[in-house]
Design a protein around this motif. Structure first.
Motif, PDB file in Angstrom:
ATOM      1  N   ALA A 154      37.958  21.161  54.438  1.00  8.34           N
ATOM      2  CA  ALA A 154      37.892  21.548  52.858  1.00  8.34           C
ATOM      3  C   ALA A 154      36.937  22.455  52.819  1.00  8.34           C
ATOM      4  CB  ALA A 154      37.139  20.068  52.270  1.00  8.34           C
ATOM      5  N   SER A 155      35.896  22.667  53.484  1.00 13.83           N
ATOM      6  CA  SER A 155      34.861  23.703  53.247  1.00 13.83           C
ATOM      7  C   SER A 155      35.749  25.230  53.413  1.00 13.83           C
ATOM      8  CB  SER A 155      33.812  23.877  54.124  1.00 13.83           C
ATOM      9  OG  SER A 155      34.021  23.814  55.704  1.00 13.83           O
ATOM     10  N   VAL A 156      36.599  25.094  54.536  1.00 13.93           N
ATOM     11  CA  VAL A 156      37.103  26.326  54.863  1.00 13.93           C
ATOM     12  C   VAL A 156      38.248  26.763  53.808  1.00 13.93           C
ATOM     13  CG1 VAL A 156      38.721  27.118  56.621  1.00 13.93           C
ATOM     14  CG2 VAL A 156      37.009  26.104  57.528  1.00 13.93           C
ATOM     15  N   ASP A 157      38.515  25.927  53.074  1.00 15.07           N
ATOM     16  CA  ASP A 157      39.489  26.101  52.014  1.00 15.07           C
ATOM     17  C   ASP A 157      38.727  26.713  50.857  1.00 15.07           C
ATOM     18  OD1 ASP A 157      42.187  25.743  50.725  1.00 15.07           O
ATOM     19  OD2 ASP A 157      41.111  24.322  49.424  1.00 15.07           O
ATOM     20  N   ARG A 158      37.536  26.281  50.590  1.00 17.65           N
ATOM     21  CA  ARG A 158      36.766  27.025  49.520  1.00 17.65           C
ATOM     22  C   ARG A 158      36.491  28.372  50.008  1.00 17.65           C
ATOM     23  NH1 ARG A 158      31.209  23.708  49.389  1.00 17.65           N
ATOM     24  NH2 ARG A 158      30.925  24.820  47.626  1.00 17.65           N
ATOM     25  N   TYR A 159      36.304  28.943  50.958  1.00 15.12           N
ATOM     26  CA  TYR A 159      36.022  30.267  51.381  1.00 15.12           C
ATOM     27  C   TYR A 159      37.328  30.973  51.325  1.00 15.12           C
ATOM     28  CZ  TYR A 159      31.955  28.325  54.142  1.00 15.12           C
ATOM     29  OH  TYR A 159      30.726  28.032  54.724  1.00 15.12           O
ATOM     30  N   GLN A 160      38.595  30.296  51.629  1.00 21.89           N
ATOM     31  CA  GLN A 160      39.633  30.936  51.750  1.00 21.89           C
ATOM     32  C   GLN A 160      40.217  31.313  49.956  1.00 21.89           C
ATOM     33  OE1 GLN A 160      42.750  29.631  54.091  1.00 21.89           O
ATOM     34  NE2 GLN A 160      44.369  29.925  52.588  1.00 21.89           N
ATOM     35  N   ARG A 161      39.655  30.319  49.028  1.00 20.41           N
ATOM     36  CA  ARG A 161      39.863  30.428  47.518  1.00 20.41           C
ATOM     37  C   ARG A 161      39.022  31.657  47.011  1.00 20.41           C
ATOM     38  NH1 ARG A 161      39.779  24.780  47.576  1.00 20.41           N
ATOM     39  NH2 ARG A 161      37.774  24.742  46.437  1.00 20.41           N
ATOM     40  N   VAL A 162      37.866  31.761  47.669  1.00 18.69           N
ATOM     41  CA  VAL A 162      37.058  32.871  47.086  1.00 18.69           C
ATOM     42  C   VAL A 162      37.570  34.293  47.441  1.00 18.69           C
ATOM     43  CG1 VAL A 162      34.892  34.018  47.417  1.00 18.69           C
ATOM     44  CG2 VAL A 162      34.855  31.703  46.956  1.00 18.69           C
ATOM     45  N   PHE A 163      38.247  34.142  48.970  1.00 15.10           N
ATOM     46  CA  PHE A 163      38.528  35.552  49.316  1.00 15.10           C
ATOM     47  C   PHE A 163      40.143  35.745  48.594  1.00 15.10           C
ATOM     48  CE2 PHE A 163      37.252  34.153  53.703  1.00 15.10           C
ATOM     49  CZ  PHE A 163      35.869  34.321  53.580  1.00 15.10           C
ATOM     50  N   THR A 164      40.934  34.789  48.339  1.00 16.08           N
ATOM     51  CA  THR A 164      42.046  34.984  47.509  1.00 16.08           C
ATOM     52  C   THR A 164      41.696  35.611  46.144  1.00 16.08           C
ATOM     53  OG1 THR A 164      43.192  33.304  48.692  1.00 16.08           O
ATOM     54  CG2 THR A 164      43.984  33.909  46.647  1.00 16.08           C
ATOM     55  N   ARG A 165      40.789  35.209  45.401  1.00 13.91           N
ATOM     56  CA  ARG A 165      40.488  35.486  43.985  1.00 13.91           C
ATOM     57  C   ARG A 165      40.027  37.158  44.108  1.00 13.91           C
ATOM     58  NH1 ARG A 165      37.391  31.715  42.950  1.00 13.91           N
ATOM     59  NH2 ARG A 165      35.521  32.347  43.392  1.00 13.91           N
ATOM     60  N   TYR A 166      39.300  37.228  45.101  1.00 15.92           N
ATOM     61  CA  TYR A 166      38.728  38.620  45.223  1.00 15.92           C
ATOM     62  C   TYR A 166      39.779  39.745  45.521  1.00 15.92           C
ATOM     63  CZ  TYR A 166      36.565  42.517  47.366  1.00 15.92           C
ATOM     64  OH  TYR A 166      36.067  43.959  47.575  1.00 15.92           O
ATOM     65  N   LEU A 167      40.551  39.307  46.486  1.00 15.80           N
ATOM     66  CA  LEU A 167      41.420  40.249  46.774  1.00 15.80           C
ATOM     67  C   LEU A 167      42.893  40.391  45.724  1.00 15.80           C
ATOM     68  CD1 LEU A 167      42.308  38.986  50.469  1.00 15.80           C
ATOM     69  CD2 LEU A 167      41.571  41.152  49.971  1.00 15.80           C
ATOM     70  N   ARG A 168      42.954  39.330  45.002  1.00 17.55           N
ATOM     71  CA  ARG A 168      43.740  39.425  44.002  1.00 17.55           C
ATOM     72  C   ARG A 168      43.277  40.348  42.840  1.00 17.55           C
ATOM     73  NH1 ARG A 168      44.197  34.576  42.431  1.00 17.55           N
ATOM     74  NH2 ARG A 168      45.861  33.924  43.841  1.00 17.55           N
ATOM     75  N   GLU A 169      42.066  40.424  42.623  1.00 16.21           N
ATOM     76  CA  GLU A 169      41.452  41.223  41.572  1.00 16.21           C
ATOM     77  C   GLU A 169      41.667  42.911  42.237  1.00 16.21           C
ATOM     78  OE1 GLU A 169      37.514  39.631  40.714  1.00 16.21           O
ATOM     79  OE2 GLU A 169      38.401  38.094  39.600  1.00 16.21           O
ATOM     80  N   ARG A 170      41.276  42.986  43.329  1.00 21.21           N
ATOM     81  CA  ARG A 170      41.453  44.318  43.683  1.00 21.21           C
ATOM     82  C   ARG A 170      42.559  44.929  44.142  1.00 21.21           C
ATOM     83  NH1 ARG A 170      36.868  43.355  42.819  1.00 21.21           N
ATOM     84  NH2 ARG A 170      37.618  44.316  41.245  1.00 21.21           N
ATOM     85  N   PHE A 171      43.446  44.076  44.433  1.00 22.51           N
ATOM     86  CA  PHE A 171      44.960  44.599  44.509  1.00 22.51           C
ATOM     87  C   PHE A 171      45.543  44.838  43.291  1.00 22.51           C
ATOM     88  CE2 PHE A 171      45.506  41.826  48.748  1.00 22.51           C
ATOM     89  CZ  PHE A 171      44.826  42.973  49.284  1.00 22.51           C
ATOM     90  N   HIS A 172      45.129  44.211  42.176  1.00 18.64           N
ATOM     91  CA  HIS A 172      45.509  44.386  40.608  1.00 18.64           C
ATOM     92  C   HIS A 172      45.059  45.622  40.335  1.00 18.64           C
ATOM     93  CE1 HIS A 172      48.379  41.225  39.518  1.00 18.64           C
ATOM     94  NE2 HIS A 172      47.361  40.470  39.811  1.00 18.64           N
ATOM     95  N   ASP A 173      43.865  45.949  40.516  1.00 18.29           N
ATOM     96  CA  ASP A 173      43.194  47.221  40.075  1.00 18.29           C
ATOM     97  C   ASP A 173      43.951  48.417  40.677  1.00 18.29           C
ATOM     98  OD1 ASP A 173      41.040  45.890  39.011  1.00 18.29           O
ATOM     99  OD2 ASP A 173      39.756  45.717  40.569  1.00 18.29           O
ATOM    100  N   VAL A 174      44.514  48.193  41.979  1.00 14.62           N
ATOM    101  CA  VAL A 174      45.171  49.312  42.413  1.00 14.62           C
ATOM    102  C   VAL A 174      46.421  49.489  42.003  1.00 14.62           C
ATOM    103  CG1 VAL A 174      43.566  49.831  44.339  1.00 14.62           C
ATOM    104  CG2 VAL A 174      45.509  48.413  44.620  1.00 14.62           C
ATOM    105  N   GLY A 175      47.038  48.534  41.338  1.00 11.41           N
ATOM    106  CA  GLY A 175      48.378  48.555  40.688  1.00 11.41           C
ATOM    107  C   GLY A 175      49.486  47.949  41.767  1.00 11.41           C
TER     108      GLY A 175
END
Length: 239
Positions: free
Chosen positions: A114-135
């Protein structure tokens, strides 16, 4: 005090059993009272995972401070997950003992997952924002896939280190693992001498295709015998 309680808990769990060890036993072994124990942990289960909340906060802070104009977002996530790896390497005695426990106590193993899943959700949120930023039009799909790949690479390295009893060069292995993630997750760029991005698609009716520059792409199932793999590759290269 947090570390002292963790050491006491792990040693008791290993020597007396997880189910039979109580919070009072852990507190007594650490030379403190029950109230002090609950000042640091919510339960005996939490006592062998002393720093996941702090690590998560450090990771979120590191990603928030990453300069998207300087650092590739995938590189930033690979750098951030190293905080987790280093937390295990910094206290190998606890990490190796905890590994022995999580292999046999289901509730502890589930908590670590479960703790690993928490890290992964943070990574997903960050990457989604950055990928959207570059279109990136595939940002919503690409982000969780890349985040899962980073987490999987980290987990593989950590398992290798734990399996070896702490003797494997974890940092060197991590360098190789994250390099693989970067290559696999890279956004395809324009081909040399062309303004368009080209991709090779292996048709559904075959398992081999050749690109315009002569690169051979071939697909196998994991159960394909080695001899058959060699035969097909030789045939494809001959063609």
């Amino acid at each position: 005090m947090r570390r002292l309680l963790t050491h006491a808990a792990i040693d008791l769990f290993l020597s007396h059993g997880y189910d039979t060890t109580t919070v009072d036993d852990i507190a007594a072994a650490a030379g403190v009272g029950r109230r002090t124990f609950f000042r640091y942990f919510r339960s005996k289960e939490d006592s062998i995972f002393p720093n996941h909340d702090d690590l998560l906060a450090d990771i979120e802070r590191m990603l928030a401070e990453a300069d998207p104009g300087v650092e590739d977002p995938v590189d930033a996530v690979c750098r951030a997950v190293r905080l987790v790896l280093d937390s295990y390497l910094d206290d190998p005695d606890v990490s190796l003992k905890r590994y022995r426990l999580t292999r046999t106590v289901t509730s502890l193993r589930d908590k670590e997952v479960a703790s690993v899943d928490r890290y992964q959700r943070v990574f997903t949120r960050y990457l989604r924002e950055r990928f959207h930023d570059v279109g990136d039009p595939a940002a919503d799909m690409r982000a969780p896939i890349v985040a899962a790949a980073v987490a999987a690479a980290h987990n593989h390295v950590l398992r290798q280190w734990l399996h070896s009893g702490g003797t494997v060069d974890a940092h060197g292995l991590a360098d190789r693992a994250f390099a693989m993630v970067r290559r696999a997750s890279a956004t395809p760029g324009p081909a040399t001498g062309s303004t368009a991005t080209s991709a090779t698609v292996v048709p559904a009716t075959t398992d081999t295709a050749t690109t315009a520059d002569g690169t051979v792409v071939t697909v196998f199932t994991t159960s394909t015998p080695t001899a058959e793999v060699v035969r097909r590759i030789n045939a494809a290269l001959a063609d």
